[in-house]
Design a protein around this motif. Structure first.
Motif, PDB file in Angstrom:
ATOM      1  N   HIS A 212       0.853  -1.185   0.000  1.00 52.77           N
ATOM      2  CA  HIS A 212       0.000   0.000   0.000  1.00 52.77           C
ATOM      3  C   HIS A 212       0.890   1.235   0.000  1.00 52.77           C
ATOM      4  CE1 HIS A 212      -3.483   2.520   0.730  1.00 52.77           C
ATOM      5  NE2 HIS A 212      -2.932   3.010   1.819  1.00 52.77           N
ATOM      6  N   HIS A 213       0.491   2.238  -0.775  1.00 54.99           N
ATOM      7  CA  HIS A 213       1.220   3.503  -0.858  1.00 54.99           C
ATOM      8  C   HIS A 213       0.330   4.636  -0.332  1.00 54.99           C
ATOM      9  CE1 HIS A 213       3.983   1.559  -3.777  1.00 54.99           C
ATOM     10  NE2 HIS A 213       2.883   1.028  -4.264  1.00 54.99           N
ATOM     11  N   PHE A 214       0.937   5.602   0.348  1.00 58.63           N
ATOM     12  CA  PHE A 214       0.209   6.815   0.713  1.00 58.63           C
ATOM     13  C   PHE A 214       1.200   7.954   0.908  1.00 58.63           C
ATOM     14  CE2 PHE A 214       0.974   4.377   4.568  1.00 58.63           C
ATOM     15  CZ  PHE A 214       1.434   5.304   5.486  1.00 58.63           C
ATOM     16  N   GLU A 215       0.679   9.156   0.956  1.00 62.11           N
ATOM     17  CA  GLU A 215       1.503  10.362   1.032  1.00 62.11           C
ATOM     18  C   GLU A 215       1.209  11.131   2.319  1.00 62.11           C
ATOM     19  OE1 GLU A 215       3.664  11.689  -1.389  1.00 62.11           O
ATOM     20  OE2 GLU A 215       3.433   9.949  -2.728  1.00 62.11           O
ATOM     21  N   LEU A 216       2.258  11.718   2.903  1.00 63.58           N
ATOM     22  CA  LEU A 216       2.088  12.678   3.982  1.00 63.58           C
ATOM     23  C   LEU A 216       2.178  14.084   3.393  1.00 63.58           C
ATOM     24  CD1 LEU A 216       4.101  11.112   6.946  1.00 63.58           C
ATOM     25  CD2 LEU A 216       1.729  10.734   6.255  1.00 63.58           C
ATOM     26  N   SER A 217       1.963  15.080   4.235  1.00 64.00           N
ATOM     27  CA  SER A 217       1.947  16.455   3.747  1.00 64.00           C
ATOM     28  C   SER A 217       3.338  17.065   3.638  1.00 64.00           C
ATOM     29  CB  SER A 217       1.079  17.321   4.668  1.00 64.00           C
ATOM     30  OG  SER A 217       1.595  17.299   5.994  1.00 64.00           O
ATOM     31  N   ALA A 218       4.347  16.377   4.182  1.00 60.60           N
ATOM     32  CA  ALA A 218       5.719  16.898   4.167  1.00 60.60           C
ATOM     33  C   ALA A 218       6.688  15.717   4.205  1.00 60.60           C
ATOM     34  CB  ALA A 218       5.935  17.827   5.366  1.00 60.60           C
ATOM     35  N   PRO A 219       7.959  15.923   3.887  1.00 58.57           N
ATOM     36  CA  PRO A 219       8.927  14.827   3.883  1.00 58.57           C
ATOM     37  C   PRO A 219       9.045  14.145   5.251  1.00 58.57           C
ATOM     38  CG  PRO A 219       9.805  16.711   2.709  1.00 58.57           C
ATOM     39  CD  PRO A 219       8.541  17.176   3.362  1.00 58.57           C
ATOM     40  N   VAL A 220       9.212  12.839   5.212  1.00 58.60           N
ATOM     41  CA  VAL A 220       9.353  12.049   6.434  1.00 58.60           C
ATOM     42  C   VAL A 220      10.786  12.156   6.957  1.00 58.60           C
ATOM     43  CG1 VAL A 220       9.283   9.711   7.391  1.00 58.60           C
ATOM     44  CG2 VAL A 220       7.546  10.443   5.735  1.00 58.60           C
ATOM     45  N   GLU A 221      10.912  12.406   8.263  1.00 62.05           N
ATOM     46  CA  GLU A 221      12.232  12.485   8.896  1.00 62.05           C
ATOM     47  C   GLU A 221      12.524  11.266   9.763  1.00 62.05           C
ATOM     48  OE1 GLU A 221      12.772  16.210  10.875  1.00 62.05           O
ATOM     49  OE2 GLU A 221      12.631  17.375   9.019  1.00 62.05           O
ATOM     50  N   HIS A 222      11.507  10.743  10.441  1.00 55.51           N
ATOM     51  CA  HIS A 222      11.659   9.533  11.254  1.00 55.51           C
ATOM     52  C   HIS A 222      10.542   8.554  10.886  1.00 55.51           C
ATOM     53  CE1 HIS A 222      13.498  12.718  13.834  1.00 55.51           C
ATOM     54  NE2 HIS A 222      14.418  11.786  14.015  1.00 55.51           N
ATOM     55  N   LEU A 223      10.892   7.274  10.840  1.00 60.30           N
ATOM     56  CA  LEU A 223       9.903   6.221  10.561  1.00 60.30           C
ATOM     57  C   LEU A 223      10.189   5.071  11.514  1.00 60.30           C
ATOM     58  CD1 LEU A 223       7.615   5.160   8.686  1.00 60.30           C
ATOM     59  CD2 LEU A 223       9.409   4.217   7.221  1.00 60.30           C
ATOM     60  N   VAL A 224       9.184   4.676  12.321  1.00 59.97           N
ATOM     61  CA  VAL A 224       9.368   3.609  13.306  1.00 59.97           C
ATOM     62  C   VAL A 224       8.192   2.652  13.231  1.00 59.97           C
ATOM     63  CG1 VAL A 224      10.723   5.076  14.851  1.00 59.97           C
ATOM     64  CG2 VAL A 224       8.249   4.919  15.170  1.00 59.97           C
ATOM     65  N   ALA A 225       8.398   1.422  13.725  1.00 59.07           N
ATOM     66  CA  ALA A 225       7.322   0.422  13.713  1.00 59.07           C
ATOM     67  C   ALA A 225       7.340  -0.364  15.008  1.00 59.07           C
ATOM     68  CB  ALA A 225       7.483  -0.527  12.525  1.00 59.07           C
ATOM     69  N   GLY A 226       6.132  -0.619  15.538  1.00 63.32           N
ATOM     70  CA  GLY A 226       5.979  -1.520  16.662  1.00 63.32           C
ATOM     71  C   GLY A 226       5.598  -2.894  16.141  1.00 63.32           C
ATOM     72  N   SER A 227       4.951  -3.697  16.975  1.00 64.24           N
ATOM     73  CA  SER A 227       4.571  -5.034  16.523  1.00 64.24           C
ATOM     74  C   SER A 227       3.653  -4.972  15.309  1.00 64.24           C
ATOM     75  CB  SER A 227       3.890  -5.800  17.659  1.00 64.24           C
ATOM     76  OG  SER A 227       4.821  -6.144  18.659  1.00 64.24           O
ATOM     77  N   ASP A 228       2.562  -4.194  15.409  1.00 65.90           N
ATOM     78  CA  ASP A 228       1.571  -4.150  14.335  1.00 65.90           C
ATOM     79  C   ASP A 228       1.111  -2.733  14.022  1.00 65.90           C
ATOM     80  OD1 ASP A 228       1.188  -7.077  13.875  1.00 65.90           O
ATOM     81  OD2 ASP A 228       0.575  -7.024  15.974  1.00 65.90           O
ATOM     82  N   PHE A 229       1.927  -1.736  14.294  1.00 68.97           N
ATOM     83  CA  PHE A 229       1.598  -0.349  13.973  1.00 68.97           C
ATOM     84  C   PHE A 229       2.881   0.370  13.573  1.00 68.97           C
ATOM     85  CE2 PHE A 229       3.325   0.168  18.150  1.00 68.97           C
ATOM     86  CZ  PHE A 229       3.732   1.489  18.263  1.00 68.97           C
ATOM     87  N   ALA A 230       2.731   1.553  13.006  1.00 69.19           N
ATOM     88  CA  ALA A 230       3.892   2.332  12.607  1.00 69.19           C
ATOM     89  C   ALA A 230       3.591   3.816  12.770  1.00 69.19           C
ATOM     90  CB  ALA A 230       4.289   2.025  11.163  1.00 69.19           C
ATOM     91  N   CYS A 231       4.641   4.607  12.899  1.00 72.01           N
ATOM     92  CA  CYS A 231       4.510   6.065  13.008  1.00 72.01           C
ATOM     93  C   CYS A 231       5.598   6.716  12.164  1.00 72.01           C
ATOM     94  CB  CYS A 231       4.654   6.542  14.452  1.00 72.01           C
ATOM     95  SG  CYS A 231       3.384   5.967  15.597  1.00 72.01           S
ATOM     96  N   ALA A 232       5.275   7.852  11.603  1.00 68.48           N
ATOM     97  CA  ALA A 232       6.234   8.643  10.833  1.00 68.48           C
ATOM     98  C   ALA A 232       6.142  10.084  11.302  1.00 68.48           C
ATOM     99  CB  ALA A 232       5.943   8.545   9.344  1.00 68.48           C
TER     100      ALA A 232
END
Length: 319
Positions: free
Chosen positions: A167-187
Motif C-alpha cells: 500500500h502507498h500513501f503520502e504525507l503532507s511533508a517529507p518524512v524524517e523519522h519512521l518507526v514500527a511496533g509489533s503491528d503499527f507504525a509512526c512517521a
C-alpha cells in the motif's frame, strides 16, 4: 496442577487461550520453564485483577546454561524464527527493487525536464528511511510511504484489515523519522507525527478506533519532532527536550513506574533537556544531559540492578 515441562511457549499460549484460567492453572503457567517474561507478567495481572487482556507476543530467551555447541541456532532462536528473518530480508529486497523502479521512471529525460528545480529551489532530500514490525515493513522517501507485508491489523496504512500486501500513501511533508511496533507504525515530519495500524492499546494515536488509517496525533501538530521511537505496543517522541509516550503502560512503558493503564494517549514524562530516545519492546531510554534515563519493564534486571519488575524513569549507572 502440573504442565508437561517439555512444552514450548506456543503450547503455553494455546493452554492460556483455550482453557478456563483457574488459580492452579495460572500458577502452573507462571512456574513453567518455557514461560517468557511477558506471559509471566500477564498471569500476574490476571491473578490480581481477574481481567483477561490480550495475550502478549512470544519472546524466546536463550537459556544461559544450555548453549548449543558448534551452532548459532539455539533453543532460544528456533529455525522458524530464522525463517521469519529470511522472509523479512526478502521483503526488504523487494521494497528496494520497487523503489529503484519508481526512481528510474522519474529519472527519464522527460521526467527530469518536467521536474527540474529552478536555480533558487533547494534540492529535495533523497534520503530513504525504513522500519519493520512483526510481519510488515515500511519505506519512506520524501513524503511518500510504501508499506509491504501483513495487513490483518491495518499495518500497511489502509485503515482496515485486508488481504492486500502492499500500500502507498503520502504525507503532507517529507518524512524524517519512521518507526514500527509489533503491528503499527509512526512517521514524523519536521512538525507532525502520523501513526497507523493496530490501535487496540492506543499505540497508533489518541483515538478509540481499534485500527487506524494514517492519522495525525493532534498534540504534536506544529511542534518540532526531534526523535521518535516505538516499542511493541507503545511509542515515544522527543520535542524541544521534552518526552511524551503513548500506548500501553502495562509494563510501565509510559513512565508510571507501575503496571498502569492498558491504553493511554500521549503522556508527558518529567524529563527536561533530553537529546535522544532508544526503545525496546517494553522499555524506553532517553539521553538526558550526560546520563541515560530508562523506564519500563525491568524483568530479569534488564534495565537496572534494582529489584523491581517495573522501573520509573531512572538514571542508569554501571553497577
Amino acid at each position: 496442577m502440573v504442565i508437561d515441562p517439555s512444552l514450548e511457549p506456543e503450547n503455553l499460549r494455546v493452554i492460556a487461550q483455550d482453557n478456563e484460567l483457574s488459580a492452579d492453572l495460572l500458577a502452573a503457567l507462571k512456574d513453567h520453564p518455557s514461560c517468557w517474561p511477558g506471559l509471566r507478567a500477564w498471569v500476574e495481572y490476571v491473578q490480581v485483577t481477574g481481567e483477561h487482556p490480550p495475550l502478549p507476543p512470544i519472546v524466546y530467551i536463550q537459556p544461559a546454561d544450555e548453549p548449543t555447541a558448534g551452532s548459532t541456532i539455539s533453543r532460544g532462536f528456533p529455525l522458524k524464527r530464522l525463517a521469519v528473518i529470511a522472509i523479512a530480508a526478502a521483503l526488504v529486497v523487494v521494497l528496494i527493487l520497487l523503489w529503484q523502479v519508481v526512481g528510474q521512471r522519474n529519472s527519464s529525460p522527460q521526467a527530469i525536464a518536467e521536474h527540474e528545480p529552478s536555480p533558487t529551489t533547494p534540492p529535495v532530500s533523497t534520503d530513504t528511511v525504513f522500519a519493520s514490525g512483526k510481519g510488515f515493513m515500511c519505506l519512506a522517501k520524501d513524503a511518500s510511504i510504501t508499506c509491504l507485508g501483513a495487513n490483518n491489523l491495518g499495518q500497511l496504512g489502509t485503515g482496515k484489515a485486508g488481504t492486500e500486501n502492499i500500500h502507498h500513501f503520502e504525507l503532507s511533508a517529507p518524512v524524517e523519522h519512521l518507526v514500527a511496533g509489533s503491528d503499527f507504525a509512526c512517521a514524523s515530519t519536521a512538525s507532525s507525527i502520523t501513526c497507523w495500524g493496530d490501535n487496540r492499546w492506543r499505540q497508533a494515536g489518541d483515538k478509540s478506533d481499534q485500527i487506524l488509517s494514517p492519522t495525525v496525533i493532534e498534540l504534536f501538530a506544529g511542534k518540532p519532532v526531534d526523535d521518535l521511537v516505538a516499542g511493541a505496543i507503545h511509542a515515544c517522541a522527543l520535542s524541544e527536550g521534552k518526552v511524551w509516550c503513548w500506548g500501553s503502560d502495562y509494563y510501565g512503558q509510559l513512565g508510571s513506574g507501575t503496571q498502569g493503564s492498558l491504553a493511554s494517549g500521549p503522556t508527558a514524562l518529567s524529563l527536561d533537556s533530553a537529546s535522544f530516545l532508544l526503545s525496546s519492546d517494553y522499555s524506553t531510554c532517553a539521553g538526558v544531559k550526560d546520563a541515560l534515563v530508562c523506564w519500563g519493564s525491568n524483568e530479569s534486571h534488564r534495565l537496572s540492578a534494582q529489584d523491581v519488575p517495573i522501573l520509573v524513569p531512572t538514571v542508569i549507572k554501571d553497577e
